[in-house]
Design an enzyme around this catalytic site. Structure first.
Site, PDB file in Angstrom:
ATOM      1  N   THR A 107       0.837  -1.200   0.000  1.00  0.00           N
ATOM      2  CA  THR A 107       0.000   0.000   0.000  1.00  0.00           C
ATOM      3  C   THR A 107       0.874   1.254   0.000  1.00  0.00           C
ATOM      4  O   THR A 107       0.612   2.221  -0.718  1.00  0.00           O
ATOM      5  CB  THR A 107      -0.901  -0.016   1.262  1.00  0.00           C
ATOM      6  OG1 THR A 107      -1.635  -1.237   1.265  1.00  0.00           O
ATOM      7  CG2 THR A 107      -1.833   1.169   1.311  1.00  0.00           C
ATOM      8  N   ASP A 130       0.602  -9.059   9.652  1.00  0.00           N
ATOM      9  CA  ASP A 130       1.963  -9.618   9.613  1.00  0.00           C
ATOM     10  C   ASP A 130       2.972  -8.901  10.522  1.00  0.00           C
ATOM     11  O   ASP A 130       4.013  -9.456  10.852  1.00  0.00           O
ATOM     12  CB  ASP A 130       2.517  -9.582   8.179  1.00  0.00           C
ATOM     13  CG  ASP A 130       1.621 -10.307   7.194  1.00  0.00           C
ATOM     14  OD1 ASP A 130       0.899 -11.219   7.616  1.00  0.00           O
ATOM     15  OD2 ASP A 130       1.635  -9.942   6.002  1.00  0.00           O
ATOM     16  N   ALA A 189       4.704 -23.728  22.355  1.00  0.00           N
ATOM     17  CA  ALA A 189       4.985 -24.753  21.334  1.00  0.00           C
ATOM     18  C   ALA A 189       6.373 -25.363  21.559  1.00  0.00           C
ATOM     19  O   ALA A 189       7.312 -24.661  21.935  1.00  0.00           O
ATOM     20  CB  ALA A 189       4.910 -24.124  19.946  1.00  0.00           C
ATOM     21  N   LYS A 216       6.587 -38.988  25.557  1.00  0.00           N
ATOM     22  CA  LYS A 216       5.919 -37.726  25.186  1.00  0.00           C
ATOM     23  C   LYS A 216       5.642 -37.741  23.686  1.00  0.00           C
ATOM     24  O   LYS A 216       6.535 -37.566  22.876  1.00  0.00           O
ATOM     25  CB  LYS A 216       6.829 -36.540  25.556  1.00  0.00           C
ATOM     26  CG  LYS A 216       6.295 -35.189  25.140  1.00  0.00           C
ATOM     27  CD  LYS A 216       7.222 -34.091  25.645  1.00  0.00           C
ATOM     28  CE  LYS A 216       7.012 -32.766  24.950  1.00  0.00           C
ATOM     29  NZ  LYS A 216       5.648 -32.337  24.792  1.00  0.00           N
ATOM     30  N   GLU A 225       4.118 -19.462   7.508  1.00  0.00           N
ATOM     31  CA  GLU A 225       3.864 -19.846   6.110  1.00  0.00           C
ATOM     32  C   GLU A 225       5.074 -19.556   5.213  1.00  0.00           C
ATOM     33  O   GLU A 225       5.261 -20.195   4.190  1.00  0.00           O
ATOM     34  CB  GLU A 225       2.623 -19.127   5.559  1.00  0.00           C
ATOM     35  CG  GLU A 225       2.754 -17.612   5.500  1.00  0.00           C
ATOM     36  CD  GLU A 225       1.545 -16.923   4.858  1.00  0.00           C
ATOM     37  OE1 GLU A 225       0.684 -17.585   4.294  1.00  0.00           O
ATOM     38  OE2 GLU A 225       1.505 -15.674   4.929  1.00  0.00           O
TER      39      GLU A 225
HETATM   40  O1  F6P Z   1      -0.478  -9.597   4.478  1.00  0.00           O
HETATM   41  C1  F6P Z   1      -1.518 -10.262   5.114  1.00  0.00           C
HETATM   42  C2  F6P Z   1      -1.658 -11.655   4.580  1.00  0.00           C
HETATM   43  O2  F6P Z   1      -2.754 -12.273   5.229  1.00  0.00           O
HETATM   44  C3  F6P Z   1      -0.429 -12.550   4.691  1.00  0.00           C
HETATM   45  O3  F6P Z   1      -0.236 -13.052   5.986  1.00  0.00           O
HETATM   46  C4  F6P Z   1      -0.702 -13.583   3.656  1.00  0.00           C
HETATM   47  O4  F6P Z   1       0.484 -14.175   3.192  1.00  0.00           O
HETATM   48  C5  F6P Z   1      -1.370 -12.774   2.569  1.00  0.00           C
HETATM   49  O5  F6P Z   1      -1.920 -11.636   3.196  1.00  0.00           O
HETATM   50  C6  F6P Z   1      -2.446 -13.466   1.809  1.00  0.00           C
HETATM   51  O6  F6P Z   1      -2.819 -12.630   0.763  1.00  0.00           O
HETATM   52  P1  F6P Z   1      -4.175 -12.705  -0.080  1.00  0.00           P
HETATM   53  O7  F6P Z   1      -5.257 -12.104   0.769  1.00  0.00           O
HETATM   54  O8  F6P Z   1      -3.910 -11.871  -1.280  1.00  0.00           O
HETATM   55  O9  F6P Z   1      -4.423 -14.137  -0.365  1.00  0.00           O
END
Ligand code: F6P
Length: 321
Positions: A107, A130, A189, A216, A225
């Site tokens: 943006t 993010d 975690a 365990k 991701e």
């Molecule tokens: O930037 C926010 C986000 O949700 C990221 O975490 C993710 O990789 C991406 O947007 C997904 O993008 P879109 O909404 O274009 O699928």
């Protein structure tokens, strides 16, 4: 100060708290004698002149709403010459003096490109789940996304424990590990995988085998991701250990829902600060918070520099498992 016509845009991925920011911008802007306009559907609306006037009434009842009432888009056209020309036309046609852009990295890049075409005052408000934007310790929406993920993983933990399974939970974050790190430490975690730190998978396999030896078998792994090879990891761990492995992808769930108290407050502070920037004739800046103080950063720096992740937190998470 002469009355300014200010356009507000929410663009890129939505983030909980964008509405609270819009509300603060409109209400504080009105108080300061500005005329506010909302651009619909992100930069797409700027290209096609989808503009509507905003006042304090049009933003009532939205402080608690996720998403963005202005709607948003990932607009590819704004990256082209034709798109920028169209945006320029809309800005000139409406006589906008200023543009407040609420969103993330993409943006702000779009806003800087627009600035090259047309003389308009630009202020950025960082909103992205993010939290990957340089110049602010936190972005609007991050806290909500983290809380949503933590709650979801608390639910997963019940079934992970009962079935004695290794649960791998993939969280969003694009190329960065801010969400994964924060969520990982907060759910306790056993493993946190973030793009900023390359882990040795053989070491993880060895650790899991050690865990198995002591009985365990229920474990949690939070993986960003953006971690290299993220998609192959569940299969590899399933093949290399005797554990039952399950993958759960939280996905877009993390982007929705009512903003947390913290995301709302941040949005209100950032929105107010954005108006202050307009009044003080600050140009091409992004508002943000650093060490609990509201600050501004040149937009160019915000998009050009990489925000550091807190590796101390990463170390601590490891020590606590
Ligand atoms: O930037 C926010 C986000 O949700 C990221 O975490 C993710 O990789 C991406 O947007 C997904 O993008 P879109 O909404 O274009 O699928």
């Amino acid at each position: 100060m002469r009355v300014k016509k200010v356009a507000v845009i929410t663009a890129g991925g939505d983030a909980p708290g964008m509405n609270a920011a819009l509300r603060a911008i409109v209400r504080m802007g009105e108080k300061k004698g500005l005329l506010l306009f909302g651009v619909k559907r992100g930069y797409t609306g700027l290209l096609y002149n989808e503009v509507e006037p905003l006042n304090r009434r049009s933003v009532s009842g939205i402080i608690n709403l996720g998403g963005t009432i202005l709607k948003t888009s990932r607009c590819e056209e704004i990256k082209t010459e034709i798109g920028l020309e169209m945006a320029k036309k809309t800005i000139e046609y409406n006589n906008f003096d200023a543009l407040i852009v609420i969103g993330g990295d993409g943006t702000f890049r779009g806003a800087l490109d627009i600035k090259k075409k047309v003389d308009i005052q630009i202020v950025g408000v960082p909103a992205s789940i993010d939290n990957d934007i340089y110049g602010t310790d936190e972005t609007i929406g991050f806290d909500t996304a983290v809380n949503t993920a933590v709650r979801a993983i608390d639910y997963l933990r019940d079934t992970a424990y009962s079935h004695e399974r290794l649960f791998i939970v993939k969280v969003m974050g694009r190329k960065r590990g801010f969400i994964a790190l924060e969520v990982g430490i907060e759910v306790g975690a056993e493993f946190i995988l973030i793009p900023e730190v390359k882990e040795d998978l053989n070491k993880i396999i060895a650790e899991l085998k050690e865990f198995e030896k002591i009985g365990k078998r229920s474990n949690l792994m939070v993986i960003a991701e953006g971690y290299e090879g993220a998609d192959q990891i569940p299969t590899i761990l399933g093949n290399e250990t005797k554990l039952e492995v399950r993958l759960s992808v939280l996905g877009y769930l993390q982007r929705g829902g009512p903003p947390t108290a913290r995301s709302r407050l941040l949005a209100e502070l950032f929105g107010t600060k954005a108006i202050e920037c307009l009044i003080n004739e600050e140009e091409n800046v992004m508002v943000g918070i650093r060490d609990n103080k509201l600050e501004t950063t040149p937009l160019k720096e915000a998009v050009g520099k990489e925000k550091e992740i807190n590796l101390e937190l990463y170390k601590l998470a490891k020590e606590l498992t």
